[in-house]
Design a protein around this motif. Structure first.
Motif, short mmCIF file in Angstrom:
data_model
loop_
_atom_site.label_atom_id
_atom_site.label_comp_id
_atom_site.label_asym_id
_atom_site.label_seq_id
_atom_site.Cartn_x
_atom_site.Cartn_y
_atom_site.Cartn_z
N LYS A 235 0.75 -1.19 -0.03
CA LYS A 235 -0.04 -0.08 0.07
C LYS A 235 0.72 1.22 -0.09
N TYR A 269 -5.50 -3.66 6.84
CA TYR A 269 -5.20 -2.79 5.50
C TYR A 269 -6.05 -1.47 5.37
N ASP A 270 -7.15 -1.43 5.60
CA ASP A 270 -8.07 -0.49 5.77
C ASP A 270 -7.91 0.36 7.00
N HIS A 273 -3.81 4.86 7.62
CA HIS A 273 -4.08 6.06 6.76
C HIS A 273 -2.49 6.92 6.75
#
Length: 332
Positions: A235, A269-270, A273
């Motif tokens: 990511k 993952y989510d 930030h």
């Protein structure tokens, strides 16, 4: 013709019977000779080593600081008969002693020899040698101590797999019981050494705790270990660069954001930030001159769940902008 064949057959039977009888007599003679040979041999004197085994009795509130050695051997001398009976009676020479309230037990060489002679099953044997000069045991007040387990593990993960969380251990510590001076030497307790290769999934298993010496007792002989494993993916974010110790003059940074790439578990993952990262450019040690300058960028904050963090660039450029002085007079 038939009469002749019958005679030959009878003669053959007599010869076979005679041969069997001779063999039986020969075997009997050999057996008798063997018995006499054994009797003669067992009547002679021999020496042989025999191990000594210790057992002890101590009050419940005391614990030994050292245990009796398990490699004490006595050399016995006597006839073969007596030695044979001794070994048939006991596999070792048993010696039992009582620590008592004094908390000490001491045997010099002469006392140890007397104890061993009294413990022999055959009183006609003699002890010619003992490989220890003395046996000294000491007891202290029994104590307990709780120490953490120390894992000895080698973990290797399959490509794109990592730990999804810290290792889970139950129990994560053990209670040691023994003499205070002995327990005082331990701040942790190891497990057996284990190796896990090419991990792709979460593993839960029982791991043996390393066996303690006889003078220490453990509250647990194994612990349950969980190795949480999950797949990782890549990511990236553009993260703003924060300036530290900027000058009083106007300053422009290029670029003002840097791409940050990292690996993160699918379960996290989510939840990651760009605000979880902080990039810092410290201008304190940088020479501030007119024109173009460069300053290194450091990662000063990042989430614990990420790995293999990479910046698209390791520095930024800054420009010092000063207002131009007015060369014309102000209007009347």
């Amino acid at each position: 013709m038939q009469f002749t064949e019958k005679i030959k057959k009878q003669l053959d039977n007599i010869r076979q019977f005679k041969l069997q009888e001779d063999r039986a007599i020969l075997l009997s003679c050999i057996g008798i000779a063997l018995v006499f040979w054994i009797l003669v041999k067992l009547s002679q004197e021999y020496t042989s080593q025999k191990q000594v085994s210790f057992t002890y009795l101590a009050p419940e509130d005391l614990a030994l600081t050292n245990i009796p050695p398990d490699d004490v051997y006595a050399t016995l001398k006597g006839t073969g008969w007596n030695l044979m009976f001794e070994y048939l009676a006991n596999s070792t020479i048993p010696v039992h002693f009582n620590i008592g309230e004094v908390g000490e037990f001491n045997l010099n060489r002469a006392q140890l020899r007397a104890e061993l002679l009294a413990a022999l099953a055959s009183k006609e044997l003699d002890i010619t040698e003992i490989n220890y000069d003395e046996i000294n045991l000491r007891a202290e007040e029994k104590s307990t101590k709780r120490v953490p387990l120390r894992f000895r593990l080698r973990l290797e993960f399959a490509p794109e797999h990592h730990l999804s969380a810290p290792l889970r251990i139950d129990p994560d510590s053990v209670t040691l019981t023994g003499a205070y001076s002995v327990l005082n030497n331990f701040t942790s307790w190891p497990t057996d050494t284990l190796e896990f290769l090419d991990l792709t999934n979460t593993v839960t298993l029982a791991i043996p705790v390393q066996k303690p010496p006889p003078e220490i007792q453990l509250s647990a002989r194994e612990t349950e270990l969980t190795i949480p494993v999950e797949s990782y993916t890549e990511k990236s974010f553009f993260v703003p660069v924060t300036l530290k110790n900027p000058p009083s003059d106007s300053l422009k940074v290029f670029p003002d954001k840097i791409k940050v790439s990292f690996a993160v578990g699918l379960s996290q993952y989510d939840s990651v930030h760009y605000t979880d990262f902080q990039l810092m450019a410290d201008l304190k040690a940088t020479s501030l001159e007119k024109g173009k300058n460069t300053v290194p960028v450091e990662i000063t904050a990042q989430p614990k769940a990420v790995k293999n963090v990479v910046l698209s660039r390791k520095s930024v450029e800054f420009f010092i902008l000063k207002p131009e002085e007015n060369k014309t007079d102000k209007p009347q």
